[in-house]
Every structure is written in structure tokens, then in C-alpha cells.
Scaffold this active site. Structure first.
Site, PDB file in Angstrom:
ATOM      1  CB  CYS A   1     -19.712 -18.561 -33.391  1.00 35.33           C
ATOM      2  SG  CYS A   1     -20.255 -19.740 -32.135  1.00 35.33           S
TER       3      CYS A   1
ATOM      4  CG  HIS B   1     -16.622 -16.312 -30.522  1.00 35.32           C
ATOM      5  ND1 HIS B   1     -17.486 -15.448 -31.145  1.00 35.32           N
ATOM      6  CD2 HIS B   1     -17.331 -17.441 -30.295  1.00 35.32           C
ATOM      7  CE1 HIS B   1     -18.666 -16.026 -31.274  1.00 35.32           C
ATOM      8  NE2 HIS B   1     -18.603 -17.238 -30.776  1.00 35.32           N
TER       9      HIS B   1
END
Ligand code: GLN
Length: 245
Positions: A96, A199
Site C-alpha cells: 500500500c 493489507h
């Protein structure tokens, strides 16, 4: 002599949202269960990166304000070390916020943060709603990763990442938004360098990717010794179910 996996976490205090530490813990456990020694180090702001000091480098997710500090440090202090590490085949996993810093730039309104330039991509912070939710992608890292596989996780990003012609996506989106909510691509791959928005934490839900990274980082030819993965596979199935795949 047992193998030793040396992992270096970049900015572990600043870039660690959404349980990124779970990814490091998972790597440690899977090594130890196999009798592979595990050594964790870190590289923080202002510290140069020795490209030979680790087999696997890790950058987690981060808020825009923390990314600002890390982007400048990556570009000015760690750039040469990280390029040398990638060029010699070290593994790198960037999640991310970390992923967004792997390319040419991360643009936030008037401000453009530099990227570390490892892969051909640009990220632009959008005014539109954040891309949030469960996600599943199809990935093929080759026969040593078992051919076509699924990665399942959770995404939450305001930035949209656009791959350039020189970049290979990590996978194609089955459910969720991926790089930009429109291209159908998720993440990036350059050899043993992987960037992704997933994630989760990513690795406990997708242990096949953890094992591929460990094997690549150690330079193993074949797959690692199997483990009893009943719980891990259940977590994977649950993450896929949440994404609807
Ligand atoms: N700050 C970045 C974004 O919102 C990355 C967020 C994250 O790591 N979850 O796009």
C-alpha cells in the site's frame, strides 16, 4: 549450516498500518518452523541501506503524512542501496503506502513526492472516494509459486496507481478495485520485487506468497518444506469468501 533469512523492515515505526507487523511475524514463524534462522533488522530515516545486509526488504502501509518523510528519505538516502539490492535479486515486498513509493512519484494535489524509481508507475491522490474493501486478485508468479494462484486481502487507499508500459502488474482483479479502480490490474512485479495494495495482513492470509518470497530471497530452486497450514488455509478461504471469490 542452516539457512538464515535476513529481513530488513524499512521505517517500521512510520510505515506499519493495518497489521503490517503481522507480515514480518509470519515470515519469522514460517522460517523457524522449518529450522531456518531468522534475523530482523530495520532501516529508519537517515540510515543508508546496505544492499547486501538483507535477503528480503519490507515496506508497509502508511498515512500520507508519514509517507512524505519516507518518500524523501527513500529517494535521497536509500535509493542506491535499494536499487542495488533489487538488481542482485533480493526480494522486496511493499504494501500500500510502501507500494506507492516504489515508482516515479506520488502526487498529492500541488505536491509531488518522489518515488524510488524501482518500477515504472505513478500514483496520484484522488479527490474521489477512497478505494476500500475486500479484494481478490489472480496472480501467476510462475511454476515455483504453483502457477495461477489467488491473493485475498483488504484495500484502503486514496491514491490511484497507474502502471507505465515498462511495468508488469502483480495480478488481475477478480473482486475489488486494485491499482486505480479502472484498469483491472493490481500491484506490480519486477523479478523478486512485489508491490501490492493488499493489507490483511497479507501474508498470514496468503502463505503461498510468503513461502515464495522466502524461497526467492534464499535462492532456493524448489518449494520449501510443507507445513501444517490448516489454520492458514482457513484464513485464506475466509478472506476469499469475504471478497466473494
Ligand atoms: N496514504 C495512502 C493512500 O491513502 C496509503 C494508505 C495505506 O497504506 N493504506 O493512498
Amino acid at each position: 549450516m542452516p539457512d538464515t533469512l535476513r529481513v530488513c523492515a524499512l521505517y517500521p515505526q512510520l510505515m506499519n498500518i493495518y497489521a503490517d507487523r503481522g507480515n514480518l511475524l509470519l515470515l519469522q514463524r514460517r522460517c523457524e518452523w522449518r529450522g531456518i534462522d531468522f534475523v530482523l533488522s530495520s532501516s529508519d530515516l537517515g540510515e543508508r541501506l546496505d544492499p547486501d545486509a538483507a535477503d528480503l526488504f519490507y515496506i508497509g502501509g502508511g498515512q500520507d503524512r508519514d509517507q512524505r518523510l519516507c518518500a524523501l528519505d527513500l529517494a535521497e538516502v536509500k535509493r542506491d542501496g535499494l536499487h542495488a539490492a533489487a538488481d542482485r535479486g533480493a526480494a522486496l515486498l511493499a504494501v500500500c503506502g510502501g507500494y506507492q513509493l516504489l515508482g516515479h512519484s506520488y502526487q498529492l494535489g500541488e505536491e509531488t513526492l518522489p518515488g524510488v524509481g524501482l518500477v515504472d508507475l505513478r500514483t496520484v491522490r484522488s479527490d474521489k472516494p477512497r478505494l476500500i474493501g475486500n479484494v481478490a486478485i489472480e496472480v501467476n508468479l510462475g511454476e515455483d509459486a504453483g502457477g495461477s494462484r489467488i491473493l485475498a486481502g483488504f484495500e484502503n487507499h486514496g491514491g490511484r496507481t497507474h502502471l507505465g508500459p515498462g511495468a508488469e502488474p502483480l495480478g488481475t482483479v477478480l473482486r475489488g478495485q486494485g491499482n486505480d479502480g479502472a484498469s483491472g490490474y493490481e500491484g506490480v512485479r519486477r523479478g523478486n520485487v512485489i508491490g501490492t495494495y493488499l493489507h490483511g495482513p497479507l501474508l498470514p492470509k496468503n502463505v503461498w506468497l510468503a513461502d515464495w518470497l522466502i524461497a526467492r530471497a534464499l535462492g532456493h530452486d524448489g518449494p520449501l518444506a510443507p507445513l501444517d497450514d490448516a489454520l492458514e488455509l482457513a484464513a485464506h478461504v475466509e478472506a476469499r469468501r469475504a471478497a466473494g471469490v
